[in-house]
Design an enzyme around this catalytic site. Structure first.
Site, PDB file in Angstrom:
ATOM      1  CB  CYS A 108      -0.814  -0.136   1.124  1.00 21.80           C
ATOM      2  SG  CYS A 108      -1.304   1.523   2.030  1.00 21.80           S
ATOM      3  CD  GLU A 109       0.013   5.189  -4.281  1.00 15.25           C
ATOM      4  OE1 GLU A 109       0.692   4.633  -5.047  1.00 15.25           O
ATOM      5  OE2 GLU A 109      -0.493   6.277  -4.510  1.00 15.25           O
ATOM      6  CG  HIS A 110      -2.406   5.777   0.922  1.00 19.86           C
ATOM      7  ND1 HIS A 110      -3.883   5.588   0.671  1.00 19.86           N
ATOM      8  CD2 HIS A 110      -1.947   6.662  -0.230  1.00 19.86           C
ATOM      9  CE1 HIS A 110      -4.158   6.023  -0.257  1.00 19.86           C
ATOM     10  NE2 HIS A 110      -3.300   6.876  -1.149  1.00 19.86           N
ATOM     11  CG  HIS A 111      -0.860   3.267   5.783  1.00 24.75           C
ATOM     12  ND1 HIS A 111      -1.973   3.150   4.881  1.00 24.75           N
ATOM     13  CD2 HIS A 111      -1.128   3.898   6.571  1.00 24.75           C
ATOM     14  CE1 HIS A 111      -3.077   4.036   5.334  1.00 24.75           C
ATOM     15  NE2 HIS A 111      -2.380   4.904   6.529  1.00 24.75           N
ATOM     16  CG  HIS A 146      -5.747  -3.355   1.858  1.00 25.10           C
ATOM     17  ND1 HIS A 146      -5.010  -2.291   1.278  1.00 25.10           N
ATOM     18  CD2 HIS A 146      -6.281  -3.922   1.155  1.00 25.10           C
ATOM     19  CE1 HIS A 146      -5.558  -2.563  -0.168  1.00 25.10           C
ATOM     20  NE2 HIS A 146      -6.270  -3.466  -0.030  1.00 25.10           N
ATOM     21  CB  CYS A 189      -2.533   0.088   6.118  1.00 27.46           C
ATOM     22  SG  CYS A 189      -3.661  -0.009   4.841  1.00 27.46           S
ATOM     23  CD  GLN A 208      -7.897  -4.469  -3.470  1.00 24.47           C
ATOM     24  OE1 GLN A 208      -7.575  -4.371  -2.379  1.00 24.47           O
ATOM     25  NE2 GLN A 208      -8.974  -5.093  -3.956  1.00 24.47           N
TER      26      GLN A 208
HETATM   27 ZN    ZN Z   1      -2.786   1.790   3.735  1.00 24.34          ZN
END
Ligand code: ZN
Length: 188
Positions: free
Chosen positions: A75-78, A146, A148, A118
């Site tokens: 996941c590119e956010h976390h 996920h 996260c 995703q």
């Molecule tokens: Zn994430």
């Protein structure tokens, strides 16, 4: 990939969380993280469409479905993993192009192995197939957990996120779409 930079960054994170980056268990961690990232981000810089290697086909327009392709992404956010199964279907156009089944699996891996969302992963797989094969239709379904979501925040382990990308005849023809969805859900 600049492994030295990843090593320096990992060391900074360890220091930032208040760890002693030089203690025995952590001293090799920056190098291990760098080589792990080299592996899990190995899809960076690979053009997804280039993976498909289209071939001419004299076969008629029958559906091809590759299901239960397991993948791991980040996941590119976390920068935490998300992982699950991708199902990829297409119907070649008349006199159109086909590709090897292993190429479809490789496409999923190349798109997964980069900092990713995703939703984007799902549409990139579909659009790469449309671009390379010009098929009658494409349907991509991705189901993933996920970390996260499971490890932090709302903490809901086991929750799966399902995304789909539907192109061409799978979008315009409900019966064709229903057929592939029942094949994906079925046990055969
Ligand atoms: Zn994430």
């Amino acid at each position: 990939m600049d492994l030295e930079k990843v090593k320096q960054g990992t060391r900074l994170i360890l220091e930032g969380i208040g760890e002693d980056a030089d203690r025995e268990g952590l001293v090799g961690t920056p190098a291990r993280v760098a080589s792990m990232y080299e592996d899990v981000f190995s899809g960076l810089g690979v053009d997804p469409a280039s993976v498909l290697v289209p071939m001419p086909s004299d076969r008629h327009q029958e559906m091809v479905l590759l299901k239960d392709i397991s993948f791991f992404s980040m996941c590119e956010h976390h920068l935490l993993p998300f992982y699950g199964l991708a199902h990829v279907a297409y119907i070649p156009s008349e006199g159109g192009k086909i590709t090897g089944l292993s190429k479809l699996s490789r496409l999923v891996q190349v798109v997964a192995r980069r900092p990713q969302l995703q939703e984007r992963m799902t549409s990139t797989i579909a659009d790469s197939m449309v671009g390379a094969l010009d098929p009658l239709g494409v349907l991509v379904l991705v189901s993933a957990e996920h970390l996260c979501m499971s490890m932090r925040g709302i903490r809901s382990p086991g929750t799966r996120t399902v995304t789909s990308a539907v192109r061409g005849i799978f979008r315009s023809n409900a019966a064709t779409r229903a057929e592939v969805l029942s094949l994906i859900r079925g046990r055969s």
